[in-house]
Design an enzyme around this catalytic site. Structure first.
Site, PDB file in Angstrom:
ATOM      1  N   TYR A  32      -0.492   1.100  -4.585  1.00 25.16           N
ATOM      2  CA  TYR A  32       0.993   1.161  -4.217  1.00 25.16           C
ATOM      3  C   TYR A  32       1.907   1.701  -5.392  1.00 25.16           C
ATOM      4  CZ  TYR A  32      -0.229  -1.519  -0.121  1.00 25.16           C
ATOM      5  OH  TYR A  32      -0.859  -1.826   1.368  1.00 25.16           O
ATOM      6  N   ASP A  90     -16.215  -1.774   1.706  1.00 22.60           N
ATOM      7  CA  ASP A  90     -16.705  -1.821   2.937  1.00 22.60           C
ATOM      8  C   ASP A  90     -17.728  -2.963   3.347  1.00 22.60           C
ATOM      9  OD1 ASP A  90     -18.156  -0.466   1.153  1.00 22.60           O
ATOM     10  OD2 ASP A  90     -18.625   1.312   2.261  1.00 22.60           O
TER      11      ASP A  90
END
Length: 355
Positions: free
Chosen positions: A139, A225
């Site tokens: 970000y 994941d």
């Protein structure tokens, strides 16, 4: 007497509905304190409507004005007609990055009386905290779009993540210090360093170094994941999860969904150095689909009040709010997102009653 100055930014959508409910809880605490506690509020109408009127999500001197407060109580940002990246960067990220609120704390906890989509989940097996690096990483806003002048289909976009050794170390130390206060002293680091071979390997190296300073804390490192699957399959193995800005954002939302609803998701945005006021917000978003219907869940906003009180040193009051929330959900006073029929004010009424 403790008198605290709170900046109130309801923002957009259901933020304007749930923030007043959180203020009702604060007012009740002050009322019951017999003069020992008081809150002074100043409301700011920043958000998407303000953007339509002024071309800005926040006043130009907004950060300077907010600096004087003990805490910021924030609702939500985003509304149709204003691009999401404009609303997010113009308000929430402007405050978090401008005030270096680098520690985003998001508890994941199954409340009494709330059903989890996980068939075997219990309050004991589903109780952890996600610590999100909040000012850099994915970000950071580094990149750009180019080559559009070459014709249709020729544009390219580059979005770069920023990982600094200092930024990694300070959020990890925050996570380790938090783990020292938990029932199980354990920190799980989450990356994708097999694919992101620069920033994420730096993260891994810093984590190993910081961990050596906390020999009494159990550690482990997982790829994101695999961690998403583990949230679902083995939630009882988690205690404090620390991850980058993007990964922790996604995983914490998954955690709140597993705990029953995004409507209960609370968060604290902190500058642990104490140089700036923290910002406390539910993370359910502005929810335009239900805004104005009176059914938004106020628990995320009220839980955020508890996080604010705890950060401000009012630990007993914070604990009282959390007990009142638990008593309310255990009694079945739930909004539709949790399978109940209560309105937003009715849930707050129940919480206030349990105070």
């Amino acid at each position: 007497m403790v008198r605290l100055k709170i900046a109130v930014i309801p923002g957009d959508g259901i933020g304007q509905e749930v923030v007043p409910e959180g203020l009702r809880v604060l007012d009740r605490l002050a009322e019951r304190s017999e003069g020992a506690l008081a809150f002074d509020y100043e409301h700011f109408a920043w958000g998407c409507q303000y953007y339509h009127e002024t071309g800005r999500m926040i006043d130009q001197d907004g950060l300077e004005r907010l600096r004087a407060f003990d805490a910021i109580y924030f609702g939500a940002v985003g509304w149709p007609g204003v691009p999401d990246h404009v609303s997010l960067w113009g308000l929430r990220l402007a405050i978090c990055q401008g005030f270096d609120l680098y520690a985003n704390v998001r508890p994941v906890r199954l409340l009494a009386g709330v059903a989890s989509p996980l068939k075997n989940a219990t309050a004991e097996t589903l109780d952890w905290v996600v610590v999100r690096e909040n000012t850099e990483g994915e970000y950071a806003g580094i990149g750009g779009r180019n080559l559009t002048s070459r014709g249709p289909g020729k544009a390219i976009a580059i979005q770069a993540g920023l990982f600094t050794e200092e930024g990694c170390e300070r959020i990890m130390r925050f996570a380790f210090d938090l783990a020292l206060t938990r029932k199980r002293r354990k920190v799980t680091s989450v990356t994708k360093s097999n694919a992101q071979q620069f920033g994420m390997t730096l993260w891994d190296e810093v984590f190993a170094r910081v961990a050596s300073d906390y020999p009494g804390v159990e550690t482990e490192q997982w790829l994101v994941d695999a961690m998403a699957a583990r949230f679902v399959l083995r939630p009882e193995t988690l205690e404090v999860v620390v991850a980058s800005n993007l990964f922790a954002d996604i995983l914490s939302d998954l955690g709140s969904a597993l705990a029953g609803s995004m409507g209960i998701a609370a968060s604290a945005n902190l500058n642990p150095d104490g140089r700036f006021p923290g910002m406390f917000e539910p993370v359910h978003g502005s929810a335009p689909d239900i805004a104005g219907q009176g059914i938004a869940n106020p628990i995320g906003a009220i839980w955020s009040v508890a996080l604010m009180l705890d950060h401000l040193g009012l630990t007993d009051d914070a604990a009282r709010v959390m007990r009142a929330i638990e008593s309310t959900t255990a009694a079945g006073a739930l909004t539709p997102d949790l399978g109940g029929t209560c309105t937003t004010p009715q849930v707050t009424d129940a919480i206030i009653g349990h105070l």
